[in-house]
Design an enzyme around this catalytic site. Structure first.
Site, short mmCIF file in Angstrom:
data_model
loop_
_atom_site.label_atom_id
_atom_site.label_comp_id
_atom_site.label_asym_id
_atom_site.label_seq_id
_atom_site.Cartn_x
_atom_site.Cartn_y
_atom_site.Cartn_z
N LEU B 228 58.29 20.57 5.93
CA LEU B 228 59.36 20.07 3.99
C LEU B 228 61.03 19.36 4.60
O LEU B 228 61.62 19.98 5.11
CB LEU B 228 58.59 21.13 4.02
N ASP B 229 61.04 18.78 3.58
CA ASP B 229 61.94 17.47 3.85
C ASP B 229 62.42 17.06 4.71
O ASP B 229 63.44 16.83 5.21
CB ASP B 229 63.36 18.68 3.33
#
Lengths: 285, 285, 285, 285
Positions: B228-229
């Site tokens: 994520l990210d």
């Protein structure tokens, strides 16, 4: 073999097979392409190509390459230049009284982050002698005496030739070159104009910007032509300002932008990235 | 002949002759190269090449070209795609409750300035139905019921397949995809994160930015991965702010940046400009 | 008491004690200053002051305040306005055929992030009726028939008055107002010009930018005056472009800038931040 | 009377009448306010006020003013400073081996466009002696011998005191100060970090940026605190980069940003524009 990679920069009328001919020629000699950028300008109808390659064999013979390549590509009507990336473009810098662009250019040069070799500084004033000499550069004071601008310009051009100059950088030189000088220096002289052209042509652009109340100010680096402030733009940038900035403060901000923009234009020119046609440029990055 | 020009996007291990082989192949079939951009990544040791060409002869047979080109280039171990520039990438958009990215994307799509074909909008909320339907698009409300996120995600993926989706745009979808979905959508899903990554990962980045007192806020468009990210960044931009901006005002400014950044990433992806390797991208412009 | 805070915006000839007089007046009535920004323009010799205050007592009587404050400040020769921050500036939007500025303005309005109240949309074309009506707004088609521009302009001004318009936003209206209309709407009409003024005045600025080969394009929001493209600039912004952008692509990028710049100018005007004198503005942020 | 205008910078707990009290005090002594900027931070609940005023009478007695003003404002619990704008903040610069920030700061200082008075340069290396001495500045080489960092830091602090230093500028000093030094220099030491914080804290940020593939790089100027890279941010800026930039080229671009950002932070600090509370700043411009 004078270096490990070369940049080949060429343009020619649009025709099927240009990129293939050039890249096949290189592949046939074992050269490896590191970067390639091709752009076909729909208005000019010209192909522009920039190639960085590593010669495939020890003992790369540049003179032979140039002769042979030129012969092979004759049918395409190419204009082309070959540059060893280990060599550096020989630069003469012309300044007037202000130091910011000169200082920034010399700093980048001495840090080794611009592919240029500064040969000398010339000026119509004495102010920047100390800075030039601190960098170990010859400084030539060429005053404009009794309004005899042409004679002084001839001296400057003679110095440029004597130093083997490839690029004249007008780092806030503040004098307009004669049409004859502009022609001699075609695509070999870069000027920094202290406004975001085409806004605020002419003198005192920061004062003009103040009067007009603009919210951004800028700078423009362009090739010198005899149509003042209309030369082909290589790079521009702007910075935000507001009503509280005096003309002097606009000038301070503007000086920073000028230095950055001029350095970029010099770098891209020296890296053989800039193609000029008419009053436009293509910068292949 | 289904169009007037094609974009060929390929990458392969670095080797002498790649560019020559591809461009000679095209020249041999009379194709004219309009744009070419090649980059050799020194870390990955891979050549990336993007070519736009006009087929030289009427009746260009794409299927034959693909079969023959694939065969010819086998020795280079290329990954490649060919796209008719007249065709458009088929897009499904996923949103949550906010409209700004969706509205901006649909506006650009309906103005014809994005080379995409939006097929449908899906959402875990009803809020954006009206906007989607105003644009004549089917809207699918896929609520997450009783925390059964995986079942809902499977519905979304099924819709994506049914619509022949080539790209899933997460236009502030606000849900984290499962690793399985990330793998299925590898390099086919673009997310907009509302911060200038790697700063302010995670939730409520504008509030984080306010707490930290940053002077610029930004947004990041990236391919979705299961880290994520940390997905490969395609585009980023920032805007200046100051102490007087509340978190709500930072959000308003940020929303504008998000829309612009997401549109650019979608455009570049749809124009076959983006190459991904590891957690980086090369965008050939 | 109609709201929780007020903005007082005033200007007057420079004189010792202006700020003290105004702030003491407020303190004497228990009002708390939340923001204050004062600027003395050295050219105009005028003080400009913007104050946001919370009335100190329940039952703040605005009419009494206005009467009393006006009387107290008479010696200073002030021009001033008082606005309840809970109220919203009443806006009429004029458009021609293009949607981007209108759409962006209505999106910000409907999201509640612009302190305006859009009353109606007027246009010389039918194109934007659907967008206006989707937002629940009356749309008035005022075609220019047989070249009778003045009659049509009178209709538009009548509508503006009927709707209680405080600000006319020319969101790419593309018609030049008559000098009489400019005078009637002085400091109450904001136009978006699709170039970075003073560069590229006049028609088709993106085509001019392409011809000139600039490396940045921009947009300018300004108050309408009868000196076309010379109105006082409220806001400007630019975006980087290069040789590969066609005039159509410049237009697409430019449209994004126009929307952002126009929204900012409208917001700052509606927040009583903009002071105009001559052809300049002071924007107190 | 030592100058023509003064800047008064103050903060205090929010309370009705602060601005009125201060401006009335000034008006009562005939002083004319040239600039005023007030901000009430809703989180801190503190008023911040920056006033530039011209004393109204010849023979302005600063010491008397300070005594009397302090007495008058006692009820408000103000923290305040008064500075004659003709005076300049006394600065000591600490550097390590790199020249770019030092050079740019000294250039702006010698051009008279920063309201500072550079007293000396200190360094743990000899590299920048020549540049400092060229500007006529004393240069103190304070090597860190045998890892005895604290002893060296004590020497540096002693020099700072001896020179009457008001501000220590860490112009790429590359050493972490001890918590004790951070406390002694609270709000009197500005550091430039070569990344856009909070992204890329710690060492070698340009290499981190390269690994992460970001599309913009930046720099951050902040007050030094003992929480490394978490100090209150004064200014930040970014520049666009792409995949083709090597870590060395990112460093070159980054160096330009660092110089500009550090100069701005020093200027705003020296103009009494910066208010710090917790790990945030308010910069009243």
């Amino acid at each position: 073999m004078t270096g490990t990679s070369f940049v080949l920069r060429l343009s020619c009328p649009d025709r099927v097979g240009v990129v293939a001919a050039v890249t096949s020629y290189l592949a046939g000699r074992g050269a490896n392409i590191l970067e390639a950028h091709h752009f076909l300008d729909p208005v000019a109808g010209r192909s522009m190509l920039r190639l960085v390659f590593a010669p495939g064999r020890p003992g790369f013979d540049r003179a032979a390459f140039e002769a042979e390549f030129g012969e092979s590509m004759r049918p395409f009507g190419m204009e082309w230049t070959l540059r060893d990336l280990a060599s550096r473009v020989r630069v003469v810098v012309a300044v007037s009284r202000q130091s910011h662009c000169l200082m920034s250019l010399l700093h980048r040069w001495s840090a080794g982050t611009l592919p240029i070799d500064v040969a000398a500084v010339v000026s119509n004033h004495e102010d920047q002698r100390r800075l030039a000499e601190w960098h170990g550069l010859p400084f030539h004071h060429l005053p404009i005496e009794g309004g005899r601008k042409e004679a002084q310009e001839q001296q400057m051009l003679a110095l440029f030739r004597d130093y083997g100059g490839e690029l004249l950088v007008l780092a806030r030189y503040m004098q307009i070159l004669t049409p004859a000088a502009c022609r001699e220096l075609e695509e070999r002289a870069i000027n920094i104009h202290h406004s975001f052209l085409p806004g605020f042509k002419g003198a005192r652009p920061y004062h003009q910007a103040y009067q007009r109340g603009v919210k951004l100010i800028g700078a423009t680096a362009h090739y010198v032509t005899d149509d003042l402030d209309e030369g082909p733009i290589i790079e521009q940038a702007v910075e935000r300002v507001d009503h509280s900035f005096t003309p002097e403060q606009l000038t301070t901000i503007g000086n920073e932008i000028e230095s950055v923009v001029l350095n970029r234009a010099v770098q891209w020119h020296a890296e053989s990235r800039v193609f000029r046609f008419g009053n436009r440029t293509v910068v292949l990055r």
